[in-house]
Design an enzyme around this catalytic site. Sequence first.
Site, PDB file in Angstrom:
ATOM      1  N   LEU A  83       0.850  -0.658   0.865  1.00 19.75           N
ATOM      2  CA  LEU A  83       0.704   0.214   2.121  1.00 19.75           C
ATOM      3  C   LEU A  83      -0.801   1.062   2.177  1.00 19.75           C
ATOM      4  O   LEU A  83      -1.134   1.468   1.146  1.00 19.75           O
ATOM      5  CB  LEU A  83       1.808   1.493   1.951  1.00 19.75           C
ATOM      6  CG  LEU A  83       3.293   1.457   2.480  1.00 19.75           C
ATOM      7  CD1 LEU A  83       3.795   2.713   2.398  1.00 19.75           C
ATOM      8  CD2 LEU A  83       3.010   1.161   4.069  1.00 19.75           C
ATOM      9  N   ASP A  84      -1.255   0.912   3.324  1.00 19.33           N
ATOM     10  CA  ASP A  84      -2.698   1.404   3.488  1.00 19.33           C
ATOM     11  C   ASP A  84      -2.543   2.957   3.207  1.00 19.33           C
ATOM     12  O   ASP A  84      -1.507   3.652   3.349  1.00 19.33           O
ATOM     13  CB  ASP A  84      -2.999   1.148   4.884  1.00 19.33           C
ATOM     14  CG  ASP A  84      -3.177  -0.358   5.452  1.00 19.33           C
ATOM     15  OD1 ASP A  84      -3.454  -1.110   4.482  1.00 19.33           O
ATOM     16  OD2 ASP A  84      -2.917  -0.631   6.456  1.00 19.33           O
ATOM     17  N   PRO A  85      -3.604   3.558   2.860  1.00 21.81           N
ATOM     18  CA  PRO A  85      -3.668   4.919   2.329  1.00 21.81           C
ATOM     19  C   PRO A  85      -3.179   5.744   3.519  1.00 21.81           C
ATOM     20  O   PRO A  85      -2.834   6.775   3.098  1.00 21.81           O
ATOM     21  CB  PRO A  85      -5.359   5.157   2.096  1.00 21.81           C
ATOM     22  CG  PRO A  85      -5.724   3.588   1.505  1.00 21.81           C
ATOM     23  CD  PRO A  85      -4.866   2.736   2.481  1.00 21.81           C
ATOM     24  N   ALA A 106      -1.103   5.361   5.770  1.00 24.74           N
ATOM     25  CA  ALA A 106       0.390   5.138   5.794  1.00 24.74           C
ATOM     26  C   ALA A 106       1.411   5.837   4.976  1.00 24.74           C
ATOM     27  O   ALA A 106       0.883   6.308   3.976  1.00 24.74           O
ATOM     28  CB  ALA A 106       0.711   3.729   5.791  1.00 24.74           C
TER      29      ALA A 106
END
Length: 286
Positions: free
Chosen positions: A37-39, A41
């Site tokens: 998961l992107d930071p 998100a």
Amino acid sequence: MFGFINVYKPVGMTSHDVVSYLRRVVKIKQIGHTGTLDPFAKGVLPVAVGNATRLIEYLDDDKAYIGRFNFGKSTTTYDIEGDVVNTYNTKISVEDIIKNLPEGEIEQYPPIYSAKKVNGKKLYEYARNNEEVKITPHNVNIYKSELLNFNEEEQYADIYIKCSKGTYIRSIANDLGESLNNGCYLSKLKRVQAGMFKVDKSVPLDDLKTKEEVEKFLLNPVDFLSLPKQELNEVEYNRTIHGMNIYNRINSAEGEIVLLLKNKDLVAISVTAEVGLKPKKVFVSE
């Protein structure tokens, strides 16, 4: 220590940060997450602890998200963290969004600022070094896309998307903008489901401060593996833990993966062969 934890990843941390944190808490190196998961998100991040890391490949990998799509601008990263590339003065309507929501199998290009590897190098490394690289599209499945809310004045929409593994929601935002002859980027993202793990059952990191707390929230992997199961009798159990084949009582097809259980606990992963069920990964010793 053996099992899955349904972790709620907060904004500002990477998936690797979550794993590193849990390793420090439980003093076990064998911990792994099941999907980046992107930071920026937040949401569901299933984590495998101990030998459960050997089960990650068997988990369902469909995902579901709720994203905030902002119209009127496009960015380098397709999200709020990138630099603005273009600005548009035209406004879109709710009908425009609904008509252009993706569904079914689509062709998608990953963002240049992503961890997708090309020739052994991550795309964001090419971007940061201003190096040219050929990006090829891949097919992904959008099982469902639904407009949840649209603020016409502020020109943003909250959209639910259920999709296959490898789908970039940021790319969906950018592509949606292009299909509307407008710009669009992702300003918020929440993963609400990963396989059989759901956000309403996830555990905040603040509740995982000690080894005892982690153990309390460990989940039986059997409950999150949607594979055929065979309960072992005593003879089959002893054969399985010694790596010996057993009779296929559930008539699974050749090549099919089957969970072998004893009292509903996982004993081994097996593969169906002509000789019966052949243990592939054994989790119990004598």
